[in-house]
Design an enzyme around this catalytic site. Sequence first.
Site, PDB file in Angstrom:
ATOM      1  N   ASP A   2       6.559   1.379  12.698  1.00  0.00           N
ATOM      2  CA  ASP A   2       5.526   0.343  12.627  1.00  0.00           C
ATOM      3  C   ASP A   2       4.296   0.882  11.892  1.00  0.00           C
ATOM      4  O   ASP A   2       3.199   0.921  12.438  1.00  0.00           O
ATOM      5  CB  ASP A   2       5.182  -0.104  14.045  1.00  0.00           C
ATOM      6  CG  ASP A   2       4.312  -1.349  14.085  1.00  0.00           C
ATOM      7  OD1 ASP A   2       4.126  -1.986  13.035  1.00  0.00           O
ATOM      8  OD2 ASP A   2       3.824  -1.678  15.183  1.00  0.00           O
ATOM      9  N   LYS A  56       2.869  -0.350   9.151  1.00  0.00           N
ATOM     10  CA  LYS A  56       2.002  -1.411   8.614  1.00  0.00           C
ATOM     11  C   LYS A  56       1.357  -0.982   7.291  1.00  0.00           C
ATOM     12  O   LYS A  56       0.134  -0.963   7.150  1.00  0.00           O
ATOM     13  CB  LYS A  56       0.927  -1.820   9.618  1.00  0.00           C
ATOM     14  CG  LYS A  56       1.463  -2.389  10.927  1.00  0.00           C
ATOM     15  CD  LYS A  56       0.325  -2.841  11.831  1.00  0.00           C
ATOM     16  CE  LYS A  56       0.841  -3.426  13.135  1.00  0.00           C
ATOM     17  NZ  LYS A  56       1.368  -2.397  14.059  1.00  0.00           N
ATOM     18  N   PHE A  57       2.187  -0.654   6.318  1.00  0.00           N
ATOM     19  CA  PHE A  57       1.668  -0.280   5.007  1.00  0.00           C
ATOM     20  C   PHE A  57       0.776  -1.392   4.461  1.00  0.00           C
ATOM     21  O   PHE A  57       1.110  -2.576   4.578  1.00  0.00           O
ATOM     22  CB  PHE A  57       2.820  -0.031   4.032  1.00  0.00           C
ATOM     23  CG  PHE A  57       3.655   1.167   4.372  1.00  0.00           C
ATOM     24  CD1 PHE A  57       3.206   2.451   4.091  1.00  0.00           C
ATOM     25  CD2 PHE A  57       4.888   1.013   4.989  1.00  0.00           C
ATOM     26  CE1 PHE A  57       3.977   3.559   4.407  1.00  0.00           C
ATOM     27  CE2 PHE A  57       5.667   2.112   5.309  1.00  0.00           C
ATOM     28  CZ  PHE A  57       5.214   3.392   5.018  1.00  0.00           C
ATOM     29  N   GLY A  58      -0.337  -0.996   3.841  1.00  0.00           N
ATOM     30  CA  GLY A  58      -1.263  -2.007   3.346  1.00  0.00           C
ATOM     31  C   GLY A  58      -2.238  -1.468   2.319  1.00  0.00           C
ATOM     32  O   GLY A  58      -3.446  -1.600   2.486  1.00  0.00           O
ATOM     33  N   ARG A 111       4.422  -1.830  26.662  1.00  0.00           N
ATOM     34  CA  ARG A 111       3.980  -1.377  27.978  1.00  0.00           C
ATOM     35  C   ARG A 111       4.838  -1.894  29.118  1.00  0.00           C
ATOM     36  O   ARG A 111       4.950  -1.242  30.154  1.00  0.00           O
ATOM     37  CB  ARG A 111       2.515  -1.779  28.187  1.00  0.00           C
ATOM     38  CG  ARG A 111       1.545  -0.830  27.530  1.00  0.00           C
ATOM     39  CD  ARG A 111       0.143  -1.389  27.443  1.00  0.00           C
ATOM     40  NE  ARG A 111      -0.004  -2.321  26.327  1.00  0.00           N
ATOM     41  CZ  ARG A 111      -1.173  -2.787  25.893  1.00  0.00           C
ATOM     42  NH1 ARG A 111      -2.285  -2.421  26.507  1.00  0.00           N
ATOM     43  NH2 ARG A 111      -1.234  -3.611  24.862  1.00  0.00           N
TER      44      ARG A 111
END
Length: 270
Positions: free
Chosen positions: A96, A98-100, A236
């Site tokens: 996860d 989240k390349f941006g 969680r």
Amino acid sequence: MSRHATITQSYQERASLPKTSPVASYLLRLIAAKKTNLCVSADVSTTRELLQLAEEVGDSICMLKTHADIINDFGPRTIEGLKEIAAKKHFLVFEDRKFGDIGSTVQKQFTAGPLQIVRWANIINAHIFPGPAIITALSQARPRCRQLLILAEMSSAGNLMTGSYTEQCVVEARKNPEFVMGFIAQRTLNEQPGDNFITMTPGVQIGATGDGLGQQYNTPEKVIGEAGTDIIIVGRGVYGAQDKRAKAEEYRVRAWKAYEGNWRCYCNKR
């Protein structure tokens, strides 16, 4: 408006549809074989915790979501241990990240540095805020067996991934079906007849509505049964439980029943 055809089809049927990428097809078959549409988010901070969690929940999941940059001692032992458990327990690994960023930067983030994500993550994700070139850049840097999820919607209150942004995510995904396998979203984004994107939904927890930090929780029944998504992501609710194995199995059962309820309902109407 009628619901999309992918909601009326089994995971197994969808695996054989035209334009389904090899990784997406494998994942859909894996989901059907293991009878699990559960992804556990391993938001832990050490290699020991990560590998122990993977061992405990591996039989109940189709995918493990990682945050490699919060693992304090991330290294070769983490990579090899995770790959070994994933092969043994039959699940995919989703980083996860989240390349941006601009294309040249995300290529380096994906392939180089201490995390070496390209070596071990079957699936990655990205924003398209930088523009569609981010998809091209990541695709050029990947081996054939790596796939992308576009972050189209989020589960946090007040997030800006709505409306035209989400619509543009779908447009870009349709242009890149060989690399983009689906979305992180709160509902199915399959709308056109040929769409067969896999939608994964975070923010799923039983018995909670929020965490006080903006997260908004939904139940497996709501996201699978009502919103038509394909895979629930639970963090969680599982890793924070005393008996992680039992809790993962509880989520697996509830999410699978929600899928079966959807599918059987529409099968009976055929």
